[in-house]
Write a protein that holds these residues in place. Structure first.
Motif: not given
Lengths: 232, 199, 205
Positions: A49, A53, A84, C53, C71, C96-98, C100-101
């Motif tokens: 992660a 990022f 968005m 993302i 996104v 946030v990674y989780t 997104m994944r």
């Protein structure tokens, strides 16, 4: 004690989200019972992660076709993003945390807890042959078949090899084969070089994923090859 | 205020009390009645909140601390139990303990400076007014504090820390870390209504 | 290709956190979204995460529309689920990674086989009602041995004693005092704890 764990490469693909649902669920089920793997997974997720990022890291992804995408579409992109944000924040909706529910499944009058990774998966009807019962997990993954396999006490699977891979996660009970004894939580990944003949004295419930029908090697069982299609 | 080691009786009770904090104790056990007697003649006693499970937390930070209190009022409750109002003078570090024949604990203690003893001339907006209204609505609490330093932000933060329903482990961290900013931020974030408070 | 790149970098790194990302700031923004539905904070989060993302998703799908969909879906989950983020359990980037994944995983399943079963949140749970934190804020006075003494008191007195005898309010009293629902008090206490852990670092764990 759990002795068999997923390989690091497998965990890595799991964290990246690159594995099919069947194998991902297998690892999640194992990690639920294995604090050691749980820890590796959370550390790896944190690293991936962080890297994902981080600006400088991302720059490495920008190959030629991407820079094109960046330059020409940037202002366009900004507009799209503003829309968005407005769109998203206009929603008052708040997601409610899932409260843990317990789901169970019965095999031969015994009730087992269904691992939470499988909660949203559809299960087929239970079918039985002798001391074996199975319910298909309907994931629609082509060649990959996922199954909940129950072995009643004293039952076993005839000696076989695999053309592809065969994953077994032991959900409850225990079994043994030529290599040794397996217990609840064990994550057993076999490929075509393995030949085995699992027997469960006390009975057990397994989550299995295989990408090809089994190939039976033992005398008369060759005639019973349909059992391979039955189990996996 | 000397940095000398003194020997004081210790009262194990899970109550979190910072300097200037006041609480009412009900004393009924023989050994603690004896403790009150000793305390009135001497330099008070020490409330040690890190009992049983909390002792692990204290161990981790390597600091056994207690609240050194003086008795400011007595009374007898309707059911005949001795009620004692005590006020925390300072925090102390407990260096070693002994137990006497009556099973009363004594400890060698030394003063432990704490941020709550600093004075500040500033009130804390919402936190001050909210604390004031809490006093107004709770006669028991109100009666305990003859003088309320609502205009002193450090005092307000310390009182809120005592009052908030959070575990002793967390409260303990505001003594071991000595970080006033963190303590104030913690209290503020529970009350945050305006973003300016949250900073 | 991507996997290899990631693995090379991860194995080369020795520290989990780099100072290139302002983690406390990200946590703060997520908190602001969770507690006050703060659109400014969300815009900040969006500006930080969305372009990244988009690039990552483009790498996976090789398709701009689908990358945008990732996104949209990820950031809208961040908006709706921010209150489920628990800073004591990990960094904002991990969370946030989780998200997104999981979005990507379900979308890939949908594209490949038209399967709309959304399995990802079961495989990689975002937030279950966390037990450990809940315990911290449980009315821990209940556990105190002294309550056995209090339990012998008459009911009316018990009320007073339980409330202020220990100089501590119950969560219910705090909720009444602040005129807020009990649930809000509980989530604020949790957020306050999460922030505190960020502030004090690991020294006080």
């Amino acid at each position: 004690m759990i002795k068999h764990h997923p390989s690091f490469e497998l965990i890595q693909s799991f964290v990246n989200g690159d594995l099919p649902a069947s194998l991902s669920a297998g690892i999640a089920i194992h990690a639920d019972m294995c604090p050691k793997c749980q820890q590796i997974i959370s550390q790896l997720t944190e690293q991936v992660a962080e890297n994902s990022f981080e600006e400088t890291f991302l720059d490495r992804f920008i190959v030629d076709d991407m820079s094109d995408f960046d330059d020409n579409n940037m202002s366009n992109n900004d507009l799209k993003f503003t829309d968005m944000i407005d769109n998203i924040t206009s929603s008052e909706e708040i997601a409610v945390a899932k409260t843990k529910v317990e789901k169970t499944i019965n095999f031969r009058e015994k009730t087992y807890q269904l691992p939470s990774a499988l909660h949203s998966m559809k299960l087929g009807k239970t079918a039985q042959i002798g001391k074996l019962s199975r319910a298909r997990v309907q994931l629609d993954e082509g060649e990959i078949h996922t199954t909940l396999l129950h072995i009643s006490p004293g039952g076993g699977v005839p000696e076989h090899t695999h053309k592809g891979f065969e994953l077994t996660v032991l959900l409850d009970g225990s079994f043994h084969d030529e290599q040794g004894e397996y217990v609840k939580g064990d994550f057993i990944m076999l490929d075509s070089s393995h030949q085995h003949h699992p027997i469960s004295i006390q009975g057990c419930l397994c989550y299995t994923v295989a990408n090809d029908a089994l190939h039976f090697t033992q005398g008369i069982n060759k005639l019973l090859n349909p059992i391979g299609a039955f189990i996996y | 205020m000397t940095k000398a080691v003194v020997n004081l009786p210790i009262f194990p009770l899970p109550v979190y009390l910072l300097p200037e904090g006041i609480t009412r104790l009900r004393i009924f056990e023989q050994r603690y009645l004896k403790m009150i007697k000793i305390a009135t003649k001497g330099q008070g006693f020490v409330i040690f909140s890190a009992i049983d499970k909390n002792i692990d937390a204290a161990n981790k930070s390597n600091l056994f601390w207690g609240s050194c209190v003086e008795i400011i009022n007595f009374d007898q409750s309707k059911d005949g139990v001795l009620e004692v109002d005590v006020k925390c003078k300072s925090l102390v570090e407990i260096l070693s303990t002994t137990v006497d024949d009556d099973n009363l604990m004594f400890g060698d203690v030394i003063q432990l400076p704490h941020w709550s003893q600093t004075k500040s001339p500033y009130p804390l907006g919402e936190l001050s007014t909210s604390l004031e209204s809490l006093f107004n609505n709770n006669p028991l609490l109100d009666a305990l504090y003859p003088k309320k330093n609502i205009d002193n932000e450090v005092w307000v933060v310390a009182r809120w820390l005592e009052l908030l329903p959070v575990s002793s482990e967390i409260k303990n961290s505001f003594v071991t870390s000595q970080n006033y900013e963190a303590a104030r931020g913690f209290v503020e974030s529970i009350f945050l209504n305006s973003p300016s408070l949250a900073k | 290709m991507q996997t290899n790149l990631l693995s090379n970098v991860t194995s080369a790194k020795s520290t989990l956190m780099t100072d290139k990302i302002d983690h406390p700031q990200l946590c703060q923004w997520l908190d602001d979204v969770a507690t006050t539905r703060d659109k400014k904070a969300f815009t900040q989060l969006f500006q930080f995460f969305a372009p990244k993302i988009q690039r990552i998703a483009y790498g996976k799908f090789q398709n701009e529309t689908q990358a945008c969909e990732v996104v949209q879906e990820t950031m809208s989950n961040v908006w709706r689920k921010a209150h489920l983020f628990d800073a004591s359990k990990g960094a904002a980037t991990t969370w946030v990674y989780t998200v997104m994944r999981n979005v990507t995983f379900d979308m890939l399943r949908k594209i490949k086989g038209n399967r709309e079963d959304n399995l990802s949140d079961d495989i990689w749970p975002l937030a279950e009602q966390s037990i450990s934190n809940e315990e911290c804020f449980d009315d821990h006075l209940e556990n105190s041995q002294l309550l056995s003494v209090i339990d012998t008191l008459p009911e009316a007195q018990k009320q007073i004693v339980k409330g202020f005898y220990f100089m501590e309010m119950s969560q219910e009293q705090l909720a009444t005092h602040l005129n807020l629902p009990l649930g809000t008090i509980k989530s604020r206490l949790r957020l306050a704890l999460a922030k505190l852990k960020v502030q004090l670092g690991d020294n006080n764990d």
